[in-house]
Design a protein around this motif. Structure first.
Motif, PDB file in Angstrom:
ATOM      1  N   CYS A  11      14.199   3.769  11.623  1.00  0.00           N
ATOM      2  CA  CYS A  11      13.801   2.450  11.868  1.00  0.00           C
ATOM      3  C   CYS A  11      12.415   2.121  11.696  1.00  0.00           C
ATOM      4  CB  CYS A  11      13.772   2.358  13.684  1.00  0.00           C
ATOM      5  SG  CYS A  11      15.572   2.824  14.378  1.00  0.00           S
ATOM      6  N   VAL A  12      12.373   0.733  11.049  1.00  0.00           N
ATOM      7  CA  VAL A  12      10.976   0.301  10.689  1.00  0.00           C
ATOM      8  C   VAL A  12      10.492  -0.708  11.674  1.00  0.00           C
ATOM      9  CG1 VAL A  12       9.851  -1.148   8.866  1.00  0.00           C
ATOM     10  CG2 VAL A  12      11.547   0.359   8.189  1.00  0.00           C
ATOM     11  N   ASN A  13       9.136  -0.249  12.017  1.00  0.00           N
ATOM     12  CA  ASN A  13       8.441  -1.145  13.014  1.00  0.00           C
ATOM     13  C   ASN A  13       8.269  -2.580  12.886  1.00  0.00           C
ATOM     14  OD1 ASN A  13       6.882  -1.926  15.138  1.00  0.00           O
ATOM     15  ND2 ASN A  13       5.420  -0.304  14.778  1.00  0.00           N
ATOM     16  N   LYS A  14       9.052  -3.337  13.347  1.00  0.00           N
ATOM     17  CA  LYS A  14       8.824  -4.870  12.973  1.00  0.00           C
ATOM     18  C   LYS A  14       7.612  -5.654  13.566  1.00  0.00           C
ATOM     19  CE  LYS A  14      11.043  -7.091  17.027  1.00  0.00           C
ATOM     20  NZ  LYS A  14      12.261  -7.817  17.523  1.00  0.00           N
ATOM     21  N   ASN A  15       6.925  -4.761  14.412  1.00  0.00           N
ATOM     22  CA  ASN A  15       5.672  -5.298  14.743  1.00  0.00           C
ATOM     23  C   ASN A  15       4.236  -4.995  13.930  1.00  0.00           C
ATOM     24  OD1 ASN A  15       7.029  -6.399  17.017  1.00  0.00           O
ATOM     25  ND2 ASN A  15       7.007  -4.388  17.924  1.00  0.00           N
ATOM     26  N   ALA A  16       4.475  -4.055  12.878  1.00  0.00           N
ATOM     27  CA  ALA A  16       3.684  -3.623  12.074  1.00  0.00           C
ATOM     28  C   ALA A  16       3.299  -4.948  10.956  1.00  0.00           C
ATOM     29  CB  ALA A  16       4.213  -2.309  11.164  1.00  0.00           C
ATOM     30  N   PRO A  17       1.834  -4.766  10.546  1.00  0.00           N
ATOM     31  CA  PRO A  17       1.415  -5.754   9.775  1.00  0.00           C
ATOM     32  C   PRO A  17       2.785  -5.947   8.866  1.00  0.00           C
ATOM     33  CG  PRO A  17      -0.329  -4.297  10.215  1.00  0.00           C
ATOM     34  CD  PRO A  17       1.024  -3.695  10.950  1.00  0.00           C
ATOM     35  N   GLU A  18       2.742  -7.406   8.084  1.00  0.00           N
ATOM     36  CA  GLU A  18       3.743  -7.835   6.946  1.00  0.00           C
ATOM     37  C   GLU A  18       3.652  -6.786   5.869  1.00  0.00           C
ATOM     38  OE1 GLU A  18       4.159 -11.522   4.035  1.00  0.00           O
ATOM     39  OE2 GLU A  18       3.593 -11.673   6.118  1.00  0.00           O
ATOM     40  N   GLU A  19       2.520  -6.484   5.330  1.00  0.00           N
ATOM     41  CA  GLU A  19       2.289  -5.829   4.111  1.00  0.00           C
ATOM     42  C   GLU A  19       2.582  -4.204   4.441  1.00  0.00           C
ATOM     43  OE1 GLU A  19      -2.044  -5.951   6.035  1.00  0.00           O
ATOM     44  OE2 GLU A  19      -0.227  -7.034   5.703  1.00  0.00           O
ATOM     45  N   ASP A  20       2.393  -3.716   5.634  1.00  0.00           N
ATOM     46  CA  ASP A  20       2.898  -2.343   6.247  1.00  0.00           C
ATOM     47  C   ASP A  20       4.318  -2.509   6.210  1.00  0.00           C
ATOM     48  OD1 ASP A  20       0.376  -1.969   6.059  1.00  0.00           O
ATOM     49  OD2 ASP A  20       0.065  -1.417   8.393  1.00  0.00           O
ATOM     50  N   ILE A  21       5.246  -3.181   6.533  1.00  0.00           N
ATOM     51  CA  ILE A  21       6.547  -3.043   6.671  1.00  0.00           C
ATOM     52  C   ILE A  21       7.103  -3.091   5.210  1.00  0.00           C
ATOM     53  CG2 ILE A  21       8.431  -4.573   7.206  1.00  0.00           C
ATOM     54  CD1 ILE A  21       7.183  -5.729   9.563  1.00  0.00           C
ATOM     55  N   LYS A  22       6.250  -3.853   4.355  1.00  0.00           N
ATOM     56  CA  LYS A  22       6.885  -3.970   2.915  1.00  0.00           C
ATOM     57  C   LYS A  22       6.735  -2.516   2.230  1.00  0.00           C
ATOM     58  CE  LYS A  22       6.179  -6.230  -1.684  1.00  0.00           C
ATOM     59  NZ  LYS A  22       6.232  -4.872  -2.171  1.00  0.00           N
ATOM     60  N   ALA A  23       5.317  -1.983   2.683  1.00  0.00           N
ATOM     61  CA  ALA A  23       5.326  -0.597   2.022  1.00  0.00           C
ATOM     62  C   ALA A  23       6.208   0.504   2.507  1.00  0.00           C
ATOM     63  CB  ALA A  23       3.765  -0.267   2.377  1.00  0.00           C
ATOM     64  N   GLY A  74       9.940  -7.578   0.362  1.00  0.00           N
ATOM     65  CA  GLY A  74      10.996  -6.984  -0.907  1.00  0.00           C
ATOM     66  C   GLY A  74      10.865  -5.540  -0.841  1.00  0.00           C
ATOM     67  N   ASP A  75      11.516  -4.814  -1.842  1.00  0.00           N
ATOM     68  CA  ASP A  75      11.417  -3.718  -1.966  1.00  0.00           C
ATOM     69  C   ASP A  75      10.804  -2.983  -3.270  1.00  0.00           C
ATOM     70  OD1 ASP A  75      12.678  -2.892   0.430  1.00  0.00           O
ATOM     71  OD2 ASP A  75      14.682  -3.346  -0.226  1.00  0.00           O
ATOM     72  N   SER A  76       9.914  -3.710  -3.834  1.00  0.00           N
ATOM     73  CA  SER A  76       9.013  -3.355  -4.943  1.00  0.00           C
ATOM     74  C   SER A  76       7.991  -2.398  -4.527  1.00  0.00           C
ATOM     75  CB  SER A  76       8.778  -4.584  -5.695  1.00  0.00           C
ATOM     76  OG  SER A  76       7.779  -5.428  -4.795  1.00  0.00           O
ATOM     77  N   GLN A  77       7.465  -1.860  -5.500  1.00  0.00           N
ATOM     78  CA  GLN A  77       6.413  -0.888  -5.140  1.00  0.00           C
ATOM     79  C   GLN A  77       4.881  -1.510  -5.498  1.00  0.00           C
ATOM     80  OE1 GLN A  77       7.095   2.990  -6.807  1.00  0.00           O
ATOM     81  NE2 GLN A  77       8.958   2.825  -6.025  1.00  0.00           N
ATOM     82  N   THR A  78       4.609  -2.809  -4.839  1.00  0.00           N
ATOM     83  CA  THR A  78       3.336  -3.305  -4.866  1.00  0.00           C
ATOM     84  C   THR A  78       2.879  -3.733  -3.656  1.00  0.00           C
ATOM     85  OG1 THR A  78       4.445  -5.530  -5.218  1.00  0.00           O
ATOM     86  CG2 THR A  78       4.156  -4.315  -7.210  1.00  0.00           C
ATOM     87  N   GLY A  79       1.407  -4.124  -3.634  1.00  0.00           N
ATOM     88  CA  GLY A  79       0.921  -4.459  -2.332  1.00  0.00           C
ATOM     89  C   GLY A  79      -0.146  -3.736  -1.786  1.00  0.00           C
ATOM     90  N   SER A  80      -0.575  -3.912  -0.692  1.00  0.00           N
ATOM     91  CA  SER A  80      -1.855  -2.891  -0.425  1.00  0.00           C
ATOM     92  C   SER A  80      -1.444  -2.398   1.030  1.00  0.00           C
ATOM     93  CB  SER A  80      -3.190  -4.047  -0.338  1.00  0.00           C
ATOM     94  OG  SER A  80      -2.749  -5.195   0.694  1.00  0.00           O
ATOM     95  N   GLY A  81      -0.210  -2.412   1.338  1.00  0.00           N
ATOM     96  CA  GLY A  81       0.097  -1.885   2.604  1.00  0.00           C
ATOM     97  C   GLY A  81       0.006  -0.415   2.744  1.00  0.00           C
ATOM     98  N   LYS A  82       0.293   0.087   3.777  1.00  0.00           N
ATOM     99  CA  LYS A  82       0.380   1.625   4.099  1.00  0.00           C
ATOM    100  C   LYS A  82       1.589   2.111   4.863  1.00  0.00           C
ATOM    101  CE  LYS A  82      -2.875   1.356   7.740  1.00  0.00           C
ATOM    102  NZ  LYS A  82      -3.082  -0.188   8.066  1.00  0.00           N
TER     103      LYS A  82
END
Length: 474
Positions: A354-366, A59-67
């Motif tokens: 562009c967002v890297n689709k191969n990044a970890p899921e939590e990093d894409i969200k972040a 999603g586009d909310s500001q939660t999670g542990s990504g970077k």
């Protein structure tokens, strides 16, 4: 009034962008820059080539542990992005690392960084050509909050129904001029014009520049034009931005948006504007290999030159030496084409997130969260509009967050007066090597160690060769 002016610029940029439409026709781009290379990324490591996570998991909310790791390619805003990232981290706790490639090295650094385990989660391509090199890394942004705020699809890259890239800045370039110096020239006996408005063709530009050069000592300048430096901090102004003019007019004449074989129809006009930059300059043509972008900026800012080819992104730099908004104007780049009196400034973008689709899921969200914050929060909008000086294609900036840059208003004035903006067709240039070869030939010609025919060869034959190489040909 400012909102109306910016909306006019964006509407016109839409029309201009449509000429290099996303998909079948050809970012910078770095503009600015034109420093984004188009070399293929085939040699990037497969370590990061995992399947993209499901859209439903993000999603586009500001939660999670990504970077977030943003590889920025606009050096002039490098520190601004670092500062903005720090504010986001302070507010949300999400780590945001911003690295900026040196001028002319973006593609090389992007390839290197993408081969690492900790690859960028956010990067840039310069348009459809650049996208083809990185399509295996581009996450589909069609369901993102970022895309929902784009005013028009003319500001996005499309691949079928997918949205792999979104432009974040609309820029304009031309010939910036010092109003005070030009008015001082106009006041001299025998001046070739009585108003800057009379400069509406190459012939008139040359007449004025030649006369200023002849009277430079009396006027107190070192030359009509700033130095045409050909080091990597400056050469993009000529091998890319200036080269856009003959490409634009050829595409316009042939009613096309890209080509696998440029004809070079307007290379004589390219030559005569390049000759003018060399002869009516602050330095001898033999010196340009050692001149930098900083040299040209300083020459203009301190009043050593009347004219300076550059764009809206140069505003903050040229204002650092005491110039005021009332001191600067901007003319279209006239090269001697029939009907150019109806030409406006060069307006477009080569800066697509562009967002890297191969990044970890939590990093894409972040990363999606960070981008949404950049274009919706007061902090992010203030930074983009007022610190970085960007005009953006997002509707979130329509309530007062617009850049206070007089060069943007000048671009709107040309539009209001019925002039047609020149689209950014250099996003269809087949490779960075093409630009480099044209740039080398331009420099050799300027220094007297090469012929103009070498520029023509690099421009025309080099285009065919590089297009084939980029598209799997022999």
């Amino acid at each position: 009034m400012k909102k109306k002016l910016v909306c006019a610029l964006l509407c016109t940029a839409m029309a201009a962008a449509s000429l290099t439409g996303c998909g079948s026709t050809g970012d910078d781009n770095q503009a600015k820059d034109d420093n984004t290379a188009n070399d293929a990324s085939d040699d990037a490591s497969d370590d990061n080539s995992a399947d993209a996570p499901d859209d439903s998991a993000k999603g586009d909310s500001q939660t999670g542990s990504g970077k977030v790791y943003y590889l920025n390619f606009k050096p002039e805003q490098g520190q601004d992005w670092v500062d903005l990232a720090a504010k986001y981290t302070e507010e949300t706790g999400v780590p945001v690392d911003v690295q900026t490639a040196a001028a002319g090295t973006y593609e090389e650094q992007l390839k290197s960084e993408m081969a690492k385990t900790e690859a960028p989660t956010l990067f840039q391509v310069n348009g459809p050509i650049g996208y083809q090199n990185w399509k295996d890394y581009c996450y589909d942004l069609k369901d993102s909050e970022l895309y929902k705020h784009v005013k028009s699809d003319d500001f996005v890259l499309k691949d079928g129904e997918a949205v792999p890239g979104i432009a974040y800045v609309i820029e304009t370039y031309g010939i910036i001029y010092n109003k005070k110096l030009l008015n001082d020239y106009i006041a001299m006996d025998g001046a070739k014009i009585q108003s800057a408005d009379e400069i509406n063709s190459f012939a008139k530009l040359k007449e004025v520049a030649d006369d200023i050069q002849a009277k430079k000592d009396d006027l107190g300048v070192a030359g009509a034009f700033t130095s045409a430096g050909m080091d990597s901090s400056s050469d993009w102004r000529f091998k890319t931005h200036l080269a856009n003019l003959p490409i634009y007019y050829e595409y316009k004449a042939d009613n096309i948006g890209s080509t696998e074989a440029i004809k070079g129809t307007y290379l004589d006009q390219y030559k005569q504007i390049w000759d003018l930059y060399l002869t009516d300059s602050t330095c001898a043509p033999s010196m340009i290999s050692g001149m930098t972008g900083d040299d040209a900026t300083a020459e203009f800012a301190v009043g050593d030159a009347v004219f300076y080819q550059n764009g809206t992104w140069a505003y903050n730099d040229i204002m650092n030496d005491g110039l005021t908004d009332d001191d600067i104007g901007m003319l279209p780049i006239y090269i001697g084409v029939d009907g150019e009196e109806n030409q406006g400034l060069c307006t477009g973008s080569e800066n697509y997130w562009c967002v890297n689709k191969n990044a970890p899921e939590e990093d894409i969200k972040a990363t999606l969260d960070f981008l949404n914050w950049v274009i919706t929060s007061d902090t992010g909008r203030d930074s983009l509009a007022n610190t970085m000086g960007f005009v953006t294609p997002f509707d979130t900036f329509d309530d007062g967050y617009q850049a206070s840059n007089p060069l943007l208003q000048i671009a709107n004035d040309y539009i209001s007066n019925g002039k047609t903006p020149v689209s950014w067709n250099f996003s269809t240039i087949p490779s960075e090597k093409w630009k480099d070869d044209v740039g080398s030939a331009l420099m050799e010609y300027a220094q007297g160690t090469g012929e103009w025919s070498a520029v023509e060869k690099a421009f025309v034959e080099g285009w065919v060769t590089e297009y084939k190489a980029a598209n799997g040909g022999n």
